[in-house]
Design a protein around this motif. Structure first.
Motif, PDB file in Angstrom:
ATOM      1  N   VAL A 139       0.859  -1.193   0.000  1.00  0.00           N
ATOM      2  CA  VAL A 139       0.000   0.000   0.000  1.00  0.00           C
ATOM      3  C   VAL A 139       0.892   1.238   0.000  1.00  0.00           C
ATOM      4  O   VAL A 139       1.755   1.391   0.870  1.00  0.00           O
ATOM      5  N   HIS A 140       0.677   2.120  -0.985  1.00  0.00           N
ATOM      6  CA  HIS A 140       1.508   3.318  -1.132  1.00  0.00           C
ATOM      7  C   HIS A 140       0.638   4.558  -0.928  1.00  0.00           C
ATOM      8  O   HIS A 140      -0.229   4.871  -1.753  1.00  0.00           O
ATOM      9  N   PHE A 141       0.884   5.234   0.186  1.00  0.00           N
ATOM     10  CA  PHE A 141       0.096   6.431   0.514  1.00  0.00           C
ATOM     11  C   PHE A 141       0.841   7.669   0.053  1.00  0.00           C
ATOM     12  O   PHE A 141       2.031   7.836   0.322  1.00  0.00           O
ATOM     13  N   GLN A 142       0.121   8.552  -0.656  1.00  0.00           N
ATOM     14  CA  GLN A 142       0.707   9.797  -1.135  1.00  0.00           C
ATOM     15  C   GLN A 142      -0.098  10.987  -0.630  1.00  0.00           C
ATOM     16  O   GLN A 142      -1.323  10.895  -0.485  1.00  0.00           O
ATOM     17  N   PRO A 143       0.552  12.097  -0.358  1.00  0.00           N
ATOM     18  CA  PRO A 143      -0.165  13.300   0.094  1.00  0.00           C
ATOM     19  C   PRO A 143      -0.977  13.912  -1.035  1.00  0.00           C
ATOM     20  O   PRO A 143      -0.900  13.472  -2.181  1.00  0.00           O
ATOM     21  N   PRO A 144      -1.777  14.946  -0.731  1.00  0.00           N
ATOM     22  CA  PRO A 144      -2.602  15.579  -1.763  1.00  0.00           C
ATOM     23  C   PRO A 144      -1.792  15.974  -2.992  1.00  0.00           C
ATOM     24  O   PRO A 144      -0.652  16.438  -2.885  1.00  0.00           O
ATOM     25  N   ALA A 145      -2.393  15.780  -4.161  1.00  0.00           N
ATOM     26  CA  ALA A 145      -1.714  16.037  -5.432  1.00  0.00           C
ATOM     27  C   ALA A 145      -2.581  16.934  -6.298  1.00  0.00           C
ATOM     28  O   ALA A 145      -3.775  17.127  -6.036  1.00  0.00           O
TER      29      ALA A 145
END
Length: 399
Positions: free
Chosen positions: A278-284
């Motif tokens: 699972v790869h969590f990314q901040p707002p884009a």
């Protein structure tokens, strides 16, 4: 003579999410159709103010060149998702500041005010201005969410007297608008019940611009599933955690671009349980989000199992279809009907995460089905959700 239009909205470019993107598209397209358009909004602050210090979010040079047409109001009170008193002060200050700007702009003689709700407090600043000094201005009410029902649905507060007062305001809002626009067909019946007399309600859904539609996806060796958008009170974070865990256990890569009041809780859960698939990314930015969705085979959507959310069509569902990415959704009502009727994915009971993951595993072994549903996604978007087509419904009102 050009029609003069004022757009009033809490969320506007560069704010991420469906509301900000929707209002930016309307601003773009009305200008393209030779309208004289101004915007009254607040300083970008959703989901947090500091992220907009990053210049990557200010990536629309056309809008940047028209800052003279955009008034961004600074508010002292900070929006609180849980604290009732703080929330009310935030909305009241917003209403007062918007009304003050309308007073300052009264000599501009706008033909129309397009005001977007929620929150309804912005709408009443427009109604008061119309009553006092903008008597010839028509009010176009754009309803993006049913309020206060959505507040009840996310369990922000439960004060019966205040809810009754808000329902009274909601009814007056619908009754006093000259025109009503909805972004989900599921809102129509609810609004019609509040009207004294029949009134035309115009359905203009969220959607992509023509240049955003993905015709061909690049081949990916790795099978990917994606979730983008809010992880907040309208989405049950426990179910998103469960689906992340199950995908990890089945060695399926899960990309998440998340923000909202529960996003940090979700991120901590991933780290604590070492869910390395699972790869969590901040707002884009929207461009970054669409690029990621394009690279994935399936998209996940969730809404809480509250009745009010059965009328909602989440913007992420349209984004997935725009990127030729079929949907696995824990939704009901309007969103489920659109997915099923157009064969763009599968809709499940919101709590049935095991069935959702089983379907994902099944589809992983059947890329031809994913391809067929992806084609249906593009056909559906081009037929029903393209902004270049749907803007004409608004133009029919104001020309």
């Amino acid at each position: 003579m050009k029609k003069k239009i004022l757009m009033m909205t809490q969320n506007f470019y560069p704010v991420i999410g469906s509301a900000g993107n929707r209002m930016r598209n309307i601003f773009h397209l009305l200008h393209q159709h030779k309208m004289d358009v101004d915007v009254l909004t607040i300083e970008p602050a959703y989901p947090n103010k500091n992220m907009y210090k990053d210049p990557k979010f200010w990536d629309d040079e056309w809008v940047n060149s028209r800052e003279d047409n955009i008034t961004r109001v600074q508010l002292k009170n900070q929006h609180s998702s849980r604290n009732l008193i703080s929330r009310l002060f935030f909305y009241i200050e917003m209403m007062y500041r918007f009304f003050s700007n309308l007073w300052d702009a009264k000599d501009k003689k706008y033909d129309y005010i397009l005001v977007s709700t929620p929150p309804i407090f912005i709408v009443f600043s427009a109604f008061i201005a119309k009553f006092l000094f903008m008597k010839k201005t028509k009010i176009i009410l754009e309803v993006r969410d049913l309020w206060p029902d959505s507040l009840i649905g996310v369990k922000i507060f439960d004060y019966p007297i205040i809810i009754r007062f808000f329902r009274y305001l909601e009814k007056k809002m619908y009754q006093n608008a000259d025109y009503i626009i909805i972004n989900s067909i599921g809102f129509r019946e609810h609004i019609e019940r509040k009207l004294k007399y029949p009134k035309k309600i115009i359905y203009i859904p969220n959607g992509p611009r023509a240049h955003e539609i993905v015709k061909e996806k690049e081949h990916q060796e790795e099978f990917r599933v994606v979730y983008t958008g809010n992880i907040g009170l309208a989405q049950d974070v426990e179910h998103i955690k469960s689906i992340a865990k199950l995908l990890h256990e089945n060695n399926i890569t899960f990309h998440v671009i998340g923000y909202g009041v529960k996003a940090k809780e979700f991120q901590n859960y991933i780290e604590k349980n070492d869910l390395h698939y699972v790869h969590f990314q901040p707002p884009a930015t929207r461009k970054e989000s669409l690029k990621l969705i394009k690279s994935c085979q399936l998209g996940i959507a969730f809404l809480n199992d509250e009745e009010v959310f059965s009328t909602v069509l989440p913007g992420k569902i349209i984004d997935y279809m725009t990127c030729k990415t079929p949907i696995i959704a824990g939704v009901k009502g309007t969103a489920a009907k659109i997915i099923s009727a157009n064969q763009t994915g599968f809709a499940f009971n919101q709590s049935d995460v095991h069935a959702m993951v089983e379907k994902i595993i099944e589809l992983k072994q059947n890329p031809q089905i994913i391809e067929e549903m992806g084609q249906n996604c593009i056909k559906t978007v081009e037929k029903e959700f393209l902004w270049e087509k749907n803007i004409h419904k608004l133009l029919q009102i104001i020309t």
